[in-house]
Design a protein around this motif. Structure first.
Motif, PDB file in Angstrom:
ATOM      1  N   SER A 227      11.283  56.261  32.215  1.00  0.00           N
ATOM      2  CA  SER A 227      11.235  54.833  32.533  1.00  0.00           C
ATOM      3  C   SER A 227      12.615  54.210  32.459  1.00  0.00           C
ATOM      4  CB  SER A 227      10.276  54.111  31.587  1.00  0.00           C
ATOM      5  OG  SER A 227      10.801  54.024  30.272  1.00  0.00           O
ATOM      6  N   ILE A 228      13.473  54.714  31.556  1.00  0.00           N
ATOM      7  CA  ILE A 228      14.848  54.225  31.449  1.00  0.00           C
ATOM      8  C   ILE A 228      15.688  54.727  32.611  1.00  0.00           C
ATOM      9  CG2 ILE A 228      16.959  54.317  30.072  1.00  0.00           C
ATOM     10  CD1 ILE A 228      15.175  54.430  27.569  1.00  0.00           C
ATOM     11  N   LEU A 229      15.552  56.020  32.909  1.00  0.00           N
ATOM     12  CA  LEU A 229      16.344  56.609  33.989  1.00  0.00           C
ATOM     13  C   LEU A 229      16.005  56.013  35.352  1.00  0.00           C
ATOM     14  CD1 LEU A 229      16.560  60.432  33.155  1.00  0.00           C
ATOM     15  CD2 LEU A 229      18.412  58.763  33.207  1.00  0.00           C
ATOM     16  N   LYS A 230      14.805  55.527  35.480  1.00  0.00           N
ATOM     17  CA  LYS A 230      14.389  54.933  36.747  1.00  0.00           C
ATOM     18  C   LYS A 230      15.287  53.775  37.142  1.00  0.00           C
ATOM     19  CE  LYS A 230      10.387  52.631  38.879  1.00  0.00           C
ATOM     20  NZ  LYS A 230       8.975  52.196  38.655  1.00  0.00           N
ATOM     21  N   TYR A 231      15.838  53.081  36.153  1.00  0.00           N
ATOM     22  CA  TYR A 231      16.665  51.910  36.424  1.00  0.00           C
ATOM     23  C   TYR A 231      18.152  52.172  36.185  1.00  0.00           C
ATOM     24  CZ  TYR A 231      12.214  49.569  36.663  1.00  0.00           C
ATOM     25  OH  TYR A 231      10.944  49.204  37.035  1.00  0.00           O
ATOM     26  N   HIS A 232      18.497  53.432  35.944  1.00  0.00           N
ATOM     27  CA  HIS A 232      19.913  53.784  35.773  1.00  0.00           C
ATOM     28  C   HIS A 232      20.602  53.823  37.127  1.00  0.00           C
ATOM     29  CE1 HIS A 232      23.551  55.951  34.702  1.00  0.00           C
ATOM     30  NE2 HIS A 232      23.241  56.843  35.623  1.00  0.00           N
ATOM     31  N   ARG A 233      21.818  53.302  37.182  1.00  0.00           N
ATOM     32  CA  ARG A 233      22.636  53.350  38.392  1.00  0.00           C
ATOM     33  C   ARG A 233      24.025  53.850  38.024  1.00  0.00           C
ATOM     34  NH1 ARG A 233      18.258  52.694  39.674  1.00  0.00           N
ATOM     35  NH2 ARG A 233      17.295  51.124  41.025  1.00  0.00           N
ATOM     36  N   GLU A 234      24.518  54.833  38.769  1.00  0.00           N
ATOM     37  CA  GLU A 234      25.881  55.299  38.552  1.00  0.00           C
ATOM     38  C   GLU A 234      26.846  54.182  38.936  1.00  0.00           C
ATOM     39  OE1 GLU A 234      26.791  58.003  37.112  1.00  0.00           O
ATOM     40  OE2 GLU A 234      24.823  58.970  37.011  1.00  0.00           O
ATOM     41  N   ILE A 235      27.909  54.035  38.154  1.00  0.00           N
ATOM     42  CA  ILE A 235      28.860  52.962  38.427  1.00  0.00           C
ATOM     43  C   ILE A 235      30.052  53.486  39.220  1.00  0.00           C
ATOM     44  CG2 ILE A 235      28.193  51.706  36.354  1.00  0.00           C
ATOM     45  CD1 ILE A 235      30.791  52.651  35.054  1.00  0.00           C
ATOM     46  N   SER A 236      30.677  52.577  39.946  1.00  0.00           N
ATOM     47  CA  SER A 236      31.890  52.897  40.690  1.00  0.00           C
ATOM     48  C   SER A 236      32.924  51.826  40.360  1.00  0.00           C
ATOM     49  CB  SER A 236      31.616  52.928  42.198  1.00  0.00           C
ATOM     50  OG  SER A 236      32.800  53.196  42.916  1.00  0.00           O
ATOM     51  N   ALA A 237      33.857  52.180  39.493  1.00  0.00           N
ATOM     52  CA  ALA A 237      34.817  51.186  39.003  1.00  0.00           C
ATOM     53  C   ALA A 237      36.239  51.619  39.354  1.00  0.00           C
ATOM     54  CB  ALA A 237      34.686  51.023  37.488  1.00  0.00           C
ATOM     55  N   ASN A 238      37.092  50.614  39.636  1.00  0.00           N
ATOM     56  CA  ASN A 238      38.512  50.868  39.857  1.00  0.00           C
ATOM     57  C   ASN A 238      39.231  50.625  38.537  1.00  0.00           C
ATOM     58  OD1 ASN A 238      41.178  50.992  40.568  1.00  0.00           O
ATOM     59  ND2 ASN A 238      41.031  49.617  42.311  1.00  0.00           N
ATOM     60  N   TYR A 239      39.430  51.698  37.766  1.00  0.00           N
ATOM     61  CA  TYR A 239      39.983  51.561  36.422  1.00  0.00           C
ATOM     62  C   TYR A 239      41.467  51.194  36.420  1.00  0.00           C
ATOM     63  CZ  TYR A 239      35.639  53.859  35.185  1.00  0.00           C
ATOM     64  OH  TYR A 239      34.314  54.159  35.045  1.00  0.00           O
ATOM     65  N   LEU A 240      42.116  51.300  37.569  1.00  0.00           N
ATOM     66  CA  LEU A 240      43.531  50.945  37.653  1.00  0.00           C
ATOM     67  C   LEU A 240      43.739  49.571  38.277  1.00  0.00           C
ATOM     68  CD1 LEU A 240      45.066  54.377  38.739  1.00  0.00           C
ATOM     69  CD2 LEU A 240      45.243  53.283  36.515  1.00  0.00           C
ATOM     70  N   ASP A 241      42.658  48.897  38.575  1.00  0.00           N
ATOM     71  CA  ASP A 241      42.769  47.602  39.255  1.00  0.00           C
ATOM     72  C   ASP A 241      43.586  46.602  38.436  1.00  0.00           C
ATOM     73  OD1 ASP A 241      42.040  45.834  41.456  1.00  0.00           O
ATOM     74  OD2 ASP A 241      40.863  44.756  39.964  1.00  0.00           O
ATOM     75  N   LYS A 242      43.366  46.564  37.119  1.00  0.00           N
ATOM     76  CA  LYS A 242      44.091  45.603  36.289  1.00  0.00           C
ATOM     77  C   LYS A 242      45.574  45.926  36.188  1.00  0.00           C
ATOM     78  CE  LYS A 242      42.877  47.911  31.917  1.00  0.00           C
ATOM     79  NZ  LYS A 242      42.201  47.720  30.610  1.00  0.00           N
ATOM     80  N   TYR A 243      45.961  47.148  36.593  1.00  0.00           N
ATOM     81  CA  TYR A 243      47.376  47.519  36.613  1.00  0.00           C
ATOM     82  C   TYR A 243      47.984  47.350  38.005  1.00  0.00           C
ATOM     83  CZ  TYR A 243      46.068  49.602  32.160  1.00  0.00           C
ATOM     84  OH  TYR A 243      45.590  49.790  30.881  1.00  0.00           O
ATOM     85  N   HIS A 244      47.155  46.819  38.927  1.00  0.00           N
ATOM     86  CA  HIS A 244      47.592  46.530  40.302  1.00  0.00           C
ATOM     87  C   HIS A 244      48.061  47.795  41.015  1.00  0.00           C
ATOM     88  CE1 HIS A 244      47.270  42.373  39.094  1.00  0.00           C
ATOM     89  NE2 HIS A 244      48.122  42.567  38.120  1.00  0.00           N
ATOM     90  N   ILE A 245      47.307  48.856  40.807  1.00  0.00           N
ATOM     91  CA  ILE A 245      47.575  50.123  41.499  1.00  0.00           C
ATOM     92  C   ILE A 245      46.401  50.394  42.430  1.00  0.00           C
ATOM     93  CG2 ILE A 245      47.918  52.608  41.254  1.00  0.00           C
ATOM     94  CD1 ILE A 245      49.040  52.088  38.493  1.00  0.00           C
ATOM     95  N   LYS A 246      46.688  50.674  43.663  1.00  0.00           N
ATOM     96  CA  LYS A 246      45.637  50.991  44.618  1.00  0.00           C
ATOM     97  C   LYS A 246      45.156  52.421  44.378  1.00  0.00           C
ATOM     98  CE  LYS A 246      44.573  51.450  49.539  1.00  0.00           C
ATOM     99  NZ  LYS A 246      45.114  51.427  50.920  1.00  0.00           N
ATOM    100  N   VAL A 247      43.852  52.575  44.180  1.00  0.00           N
ATOM    101  CA  VAL A 247      43.270  53.897  43.988  1.00  0.00           C
ATOM    102  C   VAL A 247      42.797  54.427  45.332  1.00  0.00           C
ATOM    103  CG1 VAL A 247      41.454  55.216  42.860  1.00  0.00           C
ATOM    104  CG2 VAL A 247      42.547  53.333  41.657  1.00  0.00           C
ATOM    105  N   ILE A 248      43.327  55.570  45.722  1.00  0.00           N
ATOM    106  CA  ILE A 248      42.958  56.191  46.991  1.00  0.00           C
ATOM    107  C   ILE A 248      42.042  57.369  46.700  1.00  0.00           C
ATOM    108  CG2 ILE A 248      43.788  57.325  49.074  1.00  0.00           C
ATOM    109  CD1 ILE A 248      46.445  55.896  48.691  1.00  0.00           C
ATOM    110  N   ASN A 249      40.796  57.287  47.145  1.00  0.00           N
ATOM    111  CA  ASN A 249      39.885  58.400  46.896  1.00  0.00           C
ATOM    112  C   ASN A 249      40.104  59.501  47.925  1.00  0.00           C
ATOM    113  OD1 ASN A 249      38.416  57.732  49.282  1.00  0.00           O
ATOM    114  ND2 ASN A 249      37.185  56.248  48.122  1.00  0.00           N
ATOM    115  N   ASP A 250      39.440  60.631  47.726  1.00  0.00           N
ATOM    116  CA  ASP A 250      39.657  61.805  48.581  1.00  0.00           C
ATOM    117  C   ASP A 250      39.294  61.526  50.040  1.00  0.00           C
ATOM    118  OD1 ASP A 250      40.487  63.096  46.349  1.00  0.00           O
ATOM    119  OD2 ASP A 250      38.727  64.392  46.140  1.00  0.00           O
ATOM    120  N   ILE A 251      38.215  60.786  50.264  1.00  0.00           N
ATOM    121  CA  ILE A 251      37.786  60.517  51.636  1.00  0.00           C
ATOM    122  C   ILE A 251      38.816  59.657  52.358  1.00  0.00           C
ATOM    123  CG2 ILE A 251      36.038  59.359  53.039  1.00  0.00           C
ATOM    124  CD1 ILE A 251      33.987  60.134  50.941  1.00  0.00           C
ATOM    125  N   THR A 252      39.317  58.621  51.688  1.00  0.00           N
ATOM    126  CA  THR A 252      40.329  57.748  52.288  1.00  0.00           C
ATOM    127  C   THR A 252      41.603  58.519  52.587  1.00  0.00           C
ATOM    128  OG1 THR A 252      39.449  55.831  51.103  1.00  0.00           O
ATOM    129  CG2 THR A 252      41.694  55.647  51.951  1.00  0.00           C
TER     130      THR A 252
END
Length: 299
Positions: A227-252
């Motif tokens: 019942s807990i896992l049903k509402y779990h969502r994986e997060i996608s966060a830009n952990y370098l955003d506060k350092y003003h660094i653009k994060v480029i993922n593999d697809i980009t």
């Protein structure tokens, strides 16, 4: 499960966590960030948090307690959210565990904030964190609502009085020496803090002293976990955003390289492989070279 089979071992229904990815992303920004001291401190805190979580996992693995373990849970239920390091589902309680922020030397000075000190590059850093106990206590409402959604009217009425008791905030610290309390520290917080080396004893004691076994068999505990896992969502966060660094993922990065290769082919009138092959393109994405010398090694 056979009728005579005793459930006496932990089931790890979710063990993946976001801290490993966060650590990788933070380290990737060291060459580009201006405030390297702040980023290094962030990396140290993340490393210590990851170590703390892994110690909890190792302690639980060595136990002989029938329980379900969910790690790094991000609940989305309507407009409500809850981010929980661990949900440990036992016959006595569903422990809502916070351990990521409990690193360094912690002083519990009241109910709203904890004071924390830790060392980075031989420099002591002091900060204040929001009380993990209060934060987790707020998550109880979210989980209660989820639990009730899976009950009929009669079950809701019977279980209503026990839900506050069943969902139990628990703060896990690396060791007893790292935690201290001043005179204003609430007793309810003191009673819900445990060092990781005593975690299994703490859970066993709760099970032993629980007058009412809310969830006494594996099937019921599994239902709570689901019942807990049903509402779990994986997060996608830009952990370098506060350092003003653009994060480029593999697809980009791969798309940018494909565009660059096509443009060069058209400019020079040559085939794609003469710029770089598909294999070399994929190797660049994996290696992410920062210098010409590094690029030559890949190609």
């Amino acid at each position: 499960m056979g009728i005579f089979k005793k459930f006496n071992e932990p089931v790890f229904m979710k063990t993946g966590n976001e801290l490993e990815n966060k650590l990788k992303v933070l380290k990737s920004g060291l060459d580009d960030v201006e405030d390297k001291d702040a980023l290094r401190a962030d990396i140290i805190l993340t490393e210590m948090g990851l170590q703390g979580e892994n110690r909890v996992i190792n302690a639980l693995k060595k136990s002989d307690i029938g329980m379900y373990v969910l790690r790094d849970i991000h609940i989305h239920y309507g407009n409500e959210k809850a981010n929980i390091d661990f949900c440990i589902i036992t016959p006595a309680h569903c422990y809502l565990v916070e351990c990521q922020s409990m690193i360094g030397n912690i002083l519990v000075s009241g109910s709203r904030h904890f004071k924390r000190k830790y060392t980075v590059d031989d420099k002591e850093i002091a900060d204040t964190i929001i009380s993990p106990y209060n934060k987790i206590s707020k998550y109880k409402t979210v989980l209660k609502n989820i639990w009730f959604e899976n009950m009929n009217v009669v079950d809701k009425a019977l279980f209503m009085k026990y839900t506050d008791y069943y969902y139990k905030p628990l703060i896990v610290v690396p060791n007893e020496a790292g935690i201290s309390f001043d005179k204003q520290a609430p007793v309810k917080i003191k009673d819900n803090i445990v060092a990781v080396e005593h975690l299994i004893d703490y859970i066993n004691e709760d099970i032993k002293n629980t007058k009412r076994k809310n969830l006494y068999d594996q099937e019921q505990m599994e239902k709570v976990a689901e019942s807990i896992l049903k509402y779990h969502r994986e997060i996608s966060a830009n952990y370098l955003d506060k350092y003003h660094i653009k994060v480029i993922n593999d697809i980009t990065l791969k798309n940018d390289l494909v565009i660059y290769r096509t443009r060069k082919c058209n400019e020079m009138g040559i085939t794609l492989d003469l710029v770089f092959s598909d294999k070399e393109l994929n190797d660049i994405v994996v290696a992410r070279p920062r210098t010409i010398e590094d690029l030559v090694k890949v190609l």
